[in-house]
Design a protein around this motif. Structure first.
Motif, mmCIF file in Angstrom:
data_model
loop_
_atom_site.group_PDB
_atom_site.id
_atom_site.type_symbol
_atom_site.label_atom_id
_atom_site.label_comp_id
_atom_site.label_asym_id
_atom_site.label_seq_id
_atom_site.Cartn_x
_atom_site.Cartn_y
_atom_site.Cartn_z
ATOM 1 N N THR B 116 10.973 -38.384 -2.508
ATOM 2 C CA THR B 116 10.618 -38.331 -1.092
ATOM 3 C C THR B 116 9.958 -37.007 -0.754
ATOM 4 O OG1 THR B 116 11.537 -38.196 1.140
ATOM 5 C CG2 THR B 116 13.013 -37.615 -0.646
ATOM 6 N N SER B 117 9.009 -37.072 0.167
ATOM 7 C CA SER B 117 8.363 -35.835 0.605
ATOM 8 C C SER B 117 9.029 -35.317 1.871
ATOM 9 C CB SER B 117 6.879 -36.094 0.842
ATOM 10 O OG SER B 117 6.724 -36.965 1.930
ATOM 11 N N SER B 118 9.967 -36.078 2.396
ATOM 12 C CA SER B 118 10.819 -35.703 3.524
ATOM 13 C C SER B 118 10.160 -35.707 4.902
ATOM 14 C CB SER B 118 11.519 -34.349 3.300
ATOM 15 O OG SER B 118 10.826 -33.310 3.939
ATOM 16 N N GLU B 123 7.762 -40.699 4.166
ATOM 17 C CA GLU B 123 8.509 -40.100 3.063
ATOM 18 C C GLU B 123 7.914 -40.405 1.701
ATOM 19 O OE1 GLU B 123 10.020 -41.584 5.646
ATOM 20 O OE2 GLU B 123 11.682 -40.372 6.343
ATOM 21 N N MET B 124 7.016 -41.379 1.628
ATOM 22 C CA MET B 124 6.489 -41.769 0.328
ATOM 23 C C MET B 124 5.774 -40.604 -0.356
ATOM 24 S SD MET B 124 6.757 -44.294 2.524
ATOM 25 C CE MET B 124 5.379 -45.007 3.369
ATOM 26 N N GLU B 125 5.914 -40.536 -1.679
ATOM 27 C CA GLU B 125 5.286 -39.453 -2.423
ATOM 28 C C GLU B 125 3.790 -39.696 -2.615
ATOM 29 O OE1 GLU B 125 5.422 -36.577 -3.350
ATOM 30 O OE2 GLU B 125 7.490 -35.921 -3.117
ATOM 31 N N LYS B 186 6.408 -35.749 -7.348
ATOM 32 C CA LYS B 186 6.921 -34.647 -6.542
ATOM 33 C C LYS B 186 5.748 -33.825 -6.039
ATOM 34 C CE LYS B 186 9.650 -31.712 -4.711
ATOM 35 N NZ LYS B 186 10.422 -32.125 -3.529
ATOM 36 N N SER B 187 5.793 -33.472 -4.776
ATOM 37 C CA SER B 187 4.709 -32.661 -4.234
ATOM 38 C C SER B 187 5.254 -31.773 -3.126
ATOM 39 C CB SER B 187 3.630 -33.568 -3.664
ATOM 40 O OG SER B 187 4.163 -34.312 -2.591
ATOM 41 N N TYR B 188 4.481 -30.743 -2.796
ATOM 42 C CA TYR B 188 4.822 -29.877 -1.669
ATOM 43 C C TYR B 188 3.728 -29.986 -0.624
ATOM 44 C CZ TYR B 188 8.326 -27.617 -4.645
ATOM 45 O OH TYR B 188 9.400 -27.373 -5.437
ATOM 46 N N TYR B 189 4.138 -30.028 0.633
ATOM 47 C CA TYR B 189 3.129 -30.067 1.700
ATOM 48 C C TYR B 189 2.387 -28.742 1.765
ATOM 49 C CZ TYR B 189 4.561 -34.542 3.535
ATOM 50 O OH TYR B 189 4.778 -35.873 3.686
ATOM 51 N N LEU B 190 1.130 -28.853 2.118
ATOM 52 C CA LEU B 190 0.286 -27.682 2.226
ATOM 53 C C LEU B 190 0.790 -26.757 3.328
ATOM 54 C CD1 LEU B 190 -2.215 -27.173 0.568
ATOM 55 C CD2 LEU B 190 -3.607 -27.960 2.459
#
Lengths: 278, 703
Positions: B116-118, B123-125, B186-190
């Protein structure tokens, strides 16, 4: 210090409750009878002034039709709802239908209701006023200013509260704390201990995550003043929570007295001593 | 010369079936999590079915699977008929249908797995985000293709709403999904902290606006006049409320962030535009309800119209309540409580649900060339559904109001009346039970509908290709009468219409976001705020994976009640390294912003392992698996690198030392736990999450 609020309707005495109940029922019955009586009298007066003439079924049918024709005429007047919403009568609808039809759906060219436009422009004016108040002219308090005002007000209220002699018990602090062996105090302390302290110190103070409170050894001092201080400010680095925000000074004092009263109770499963003997 | 052609009903039927199936799935998950709130054991003891992980599944399933498929069903049915043509491409229709279902299935798999990207309702990656973008473009291409090859010169009001929906959702989805991949899932928001929060709620609020509102208004404009056989009340009102709605809605997002550390001017814009939103929203409702003028006798006996009327009324109620909740004074009580949950469900269950049901009852018999199997069952569905909404909403309003006031109550001594957060939760548990009953009633109605519709389908046969005929579009068009008017002219130019609506929705978003992103003074920096250590960073990702943010906020508002309960209120500068922000939107448990150092490691361990031991009566589920699962440290390096790319100042080469630092910190925590008789290896996930919790809010704490 639990407040007792009497929220039930009962007076406390069964017979008094029954009498009140019966009186209420009687009152309601009298009211019903009175309404019925009034109706009978009204009917009697009307009939004696304008007696209803005897009518054959045909005559009655004729009169009913006349009445209905009258009703139809009266209906032409727009209802309150129609006037309030500024609606055009349904009969005029055919003049409003627009030329276009989409998949059989026609659209009417009704004007937007005036009340709707007032709401629309009203909210726009309000919004402009809101922005001016809070972010241009600075009349409105920012959230930080609101917060400061709230804190100041609370500080004043606290001073006023403590200066009232009736609340003297709450003036206790870590410098003037004295041990008390009063049974009521210990009992109150015990009930405070029950939920808040047992997860760490055990049901009988025998120690779990936190240290044993029933032996003679103390990590942060065993005098009444020390224990009060430890409970009040906590020992965050060791996981002891500060309780000053959730318990009043008097409650802290009661709790201290209870903890002190545990000394030498030797509960089962007691944790090994920690700290210095005092 | 009239042309003969066929409407594609098969695609409509497929979307209808998907709507029903996903509706039942989404609502069943909703019921499950509603029960978990008063009975944590309903998580079935599995990490894959705990509240934190499947609450997003519920919201996404209901919004994008149930409502999404219903939108496509309504659009594909009405668009063909309003434009007198078959859909542009059957292939694109199929790709759209199957693509969307695959996205949903991917979501149903990944969210319980903790990928999840939260970002709430998104939330989808990242791989799924990309798939959504592609399928959305397919939908748009198909829709515009259909509009271009139309046989009807003018676009009816429903289509304006469809166009605005398409362009805005595209913009929202893309801007909100800009993220840096760390691994395949998995990712991080900019964006970080305040900026991330602003983007998220600009997106979140407008998902309500342009996914749950505008397409449904468009469908209402087609299906309601059809069902009631009445002309639309006012063309002028349609124009006014359409343009004002799409222009104003896009600004209102910041009302989700009142009293947070979002700059004050942005909050005020959110409030002001929320207030202005009342009239445009109600424009749709009164245009619908007044369309029923002279048809109320039909409403009395036709369940479809009953659904429509209650749906429109629920829409009117929710859109009045929205601006009211946007007022600071009301928001101060309602925010983080179940009041908001009740508010959104009046919209979701009443407006989206009931309109969907009405359309299904109308459309299925038509494309199967038969009549509805049972009007009585439809009526039953209407009443049990209405009862369900009442049972759902009323207790939650009460719960939200009660809890909001309890949080704020002080006693004479100047202490919080309910210092223990849990007391305020236990107080409202009976309301949670009632809510679950309401949800069960509503779901029962949907199941009855499904039975009714299956019986209907069986009694008829799908008219996969429905014959129709219409005049071709004239080569040369000379406007006559009403058609000379300005807006009529615009209705002949779909591309200009699209660009115009794009401009209208971009204005608000740009004005709100640009200054927060470009002007430094909006987020005052704090020198003592440092990046997370590798272990804390990993712990934070475990926190995100478990969906802790669904119950715990990390935003202390500047209220005496909150600073007394939690500590110093949150400052914008504290969140500059938070990719993504984790402010939360609902407090089922207490705020965690100042959790660091409040309790010992052992307390956290016990609390995570079995919350009931440290907080008797807690409704938090036990997280035993955190103590058993090994922390994946192979990702540390790429995570540090990714963070650095995003502007977090890790020194060069730190990624090589990161895992050593991680182990050192983990061992220290494990040793501390050992001292408290807790035996746990330092490589477990629970160590990382404890490290993160112990870090929270400590950067600006006075030493």
């Amino acid at each position: 210090m639990k407040e007792v609020i009497n929220s039930s309707w009962s007076t406390g005495s069964t017979s008094a409750d029954i009498v009140i109940g019966l009186m209420l029922i009687t009152a309601v019955m009298i009211l019903c009878v009175a309404i019925l009586m009034l109706k009978v009298i009204k009917f009697y007066v009307r009939e004696s002034i304008h007696p209803t003439p005897f009518a054959t079924p045909e005559e009655r049918e004729k009169r009913r039709m006349e009445q209905e024709a009258l009703l139809v005429l009266e209906k032409k007047k727009p209802s309150i709802w129609t006037r309030l919403m500024q609606l055009k009568p349904l009969e005029e609808e055919k003049n409003l239908v627009m030329e276009h039809k989409f998949d059989g759906i026609a659209e009417l060219n009704n004007p937007t209701p005036a009340w709707f436009m007032i709401l629309f422009y009203g909210t726009i004016i309000f919004a402009i006023g809101y922005l001016l108040t809070y972010d241009v002219l600075g009349f409105g308090k920012s959230q930080e200013e609101e917060y400061i005002a709230e804190i100041e007000q609370a500080a004043e209220a606290k001073v006023a509260f403590l200066s009232n002699p009736a609340n003297a018990a709450n003036a206790v602090n870590e410098n003037n704390m004295e041990q008390s062996k009063d049974e009521a105090v210990i009992k109150n302390g015990a009930s405070l201990f029950a939920n808040r302290c047992t997860p760490c110190h055990g049901e009988h103070g025998e120690g779990l995550v936190g240290p044993n409170l029933t032996d003679e050894y103390w990590l942060h001092g065993g005098t009444a003043k020390d224990v009060f201080k430890t409970i009040k400010y906590g020992v965050p680095e060791k996981g002891m929570i500060a309780w000053e925000k959730s318990l009043s000074a008097q409650q802290l004092s009661d709790l201290t007295n209870y903890v002190l009263s545990l000394k030498g109770t030797n509960p089962a499963g007691a944790k090994a001593p920690q700290g210095n003997k005092e | 010369m009239t042309e003969k052609f066929y409407y594609d009903n098969k695609i409509v039927r497929n979307f209808a079936l998907a709507t029903i199936v996903w509706g039942i799935v989404g609502m069943t998950i909703g019921l499950l999590i509603a029960m978990q709130l008063f009975k944590p054991a309903m998580n079935l003891g599995s990490q894959y079915t705990t509240f934190g992980r499947i609450r997003p599944l519920h919201t996404n399933a209901v919004i994008f699977a149930f409502v999404g498929n219903a939108i496509f069903m309504g659009v594909y049915y009405s668009l063909q008929r309003l434009l007198k043509t078959r859909m542009f491409s059957d292939v694109l229709s199929k790709i759209h249908f199957w693509g969307w279902q695959l996205i949903i299935i991917a979501t149903v798999i990944t969210l319980p797995l903790g990928m999840t990207s939260s970002h709430e309702y998104a939330e989808m990656e990242w791989p799924i985000d990309i798939a959504i973008t592609i399928i959305w473009v397919v939908f748009g291409y198909n829709m515009f293709g259909t509009i271009i090859k139309r046989r009807e010169k003018h676009m009816y009001v429903a289509i304006w709403f469809y166009i605005a929906t398409f362009v805005t959702v595209a913009v929202l989805h893309i801007v909100n999904s800009v993220q840096l991949p760390v691994s395949a899932f998995k990712s991080y928001y900019l964006y970080a902290g305040v900026q991330d929060a602003l983007v998220q709620w600009w997106y979140g609020h407008n998902a309500v606006a342009f996914f749950l509102t505008t397409p449904y208004l468009g469908m209402m404009y087609y299906f309601l006049p059809k069902m009631a056989d009445r002309p639309v009340y006012s063309y002028k009102l349609s124009i006014l409320h359409f343009w004002s709605l799409i222009f104003i809605y896009i600004w209102a997002g910041p009302h989700h962030l009142l009293y947070t550390s979002l700059p004050s001017w942005a909050q005020s814009l959110g409030v002001a535009f929320s207030v202005m939103l009342i009239a445009p929203s109600w424009g749709g409702m009164i245009n619908g309800l007044l369309t029923l003028r002279g048809a109320w006798d039909k409403v009395r006996e036709d369940p479809k119209l009953k659904f429509m009327v209650v749906g429109l009324t629920a829409y009117g109620m929710a859109t009045f309540e929205g601006p009211m909740l946007a007022f600071k004074q009301i928001n101060a009580i309602a925010h983080y409580t179940d009041w908001i949950v009740a508010h959104v469900h009046v919209g979701a269950l009443g407006w989206n649900g009931f309109l969907t049901f009405a359309i299904l009852y109308w459309l299925i018999p038509r494309i199967y060339n038969t009549t509805l199997y049972s009007k009585k069952l439809a009526s039953f569905h209407f009443w049990i559904g209405t009862l369900g909404i009442i049972f759902y909403a009323v207790p939650l309003y009460f719960a939200g109001f009660t809890q909001g006031l309890m949080w704020k109550e002080f006693n004479q001594e100047g202490l919080l009346r309910y210092p223990n957060f849990l007391e305020t939760v236990i107080q409202i548990l009976p309301m949670y039970v009632m809510r679950a009953i309401g949800g069960a009633l509503y779901l029962t109605g949907v199941i009855v509908m499904t039975y009714n519709l299956i019986k209907t389908m069986k009694s008829g046969k799908l008219v996969a290709n429905e014959a129709a005929e219409a005049q071709p579009l004239p080569q040369v068009y000379v406007a006559q009468g009403d058609d000379k008017k300005l807006h009529r002219m615009l209705e002949r130019k779909p591309m200009i219409f699209m660009v115009l609506s794009l401009i209208v929705i971009l204005i608000g978003g740009m004005i709100e976001m640009m200054p927060t992103f470009t002007i430094k003074s909006n987020i005052p920096t704090i020198a003592s705020v440092k990046p997370y250590t590798p272990l804390e960073l990993q712990g934070r990702d475990v926190y995100i994976r478990e969906g802790c943010v669904n119950c715990h906020s990390q935003m202390i508002r500047p209220f005496r009640s909150e600073t007394e309960r939690y500590g110093e209120y949150s400052k914008a500068g504290e969140f500059v390294y938070d990719h993504p922000f984790l402010w939360g939107s609902k407090r089922t448990g207490p705020d965690l912003q100042r959790e660091g150092g409040k309790y010992g490691n052992a307390w956290h361990y016990n609390h995570l392992y079995d919350p009931q031991t440290m907080s008797p009566g807690s409704i938090m589920p036990p997280y035993e698996w955190l103590a058993e699962q090994k922390l994946d440290t192979t990702t540390t390096r790429s995570k540090i690198n990714a963070m650095r790319t995003l502007g977090v100042p890790y020194e060069t080469g730190y990624e090589h030392k990161a895992n050593a630092a991680l182990e050192e910190q983990a061992k220290a925590i494990a040793a501390d736990l050992q001292q408290n008789n807790i035996k746990v290896k330092s490589d477990k996930e629970i160590i990382a999450i404890i490290a993160y919790l112990q870090r929270l809010g400590t950067d600006i704490k006075a030493k």
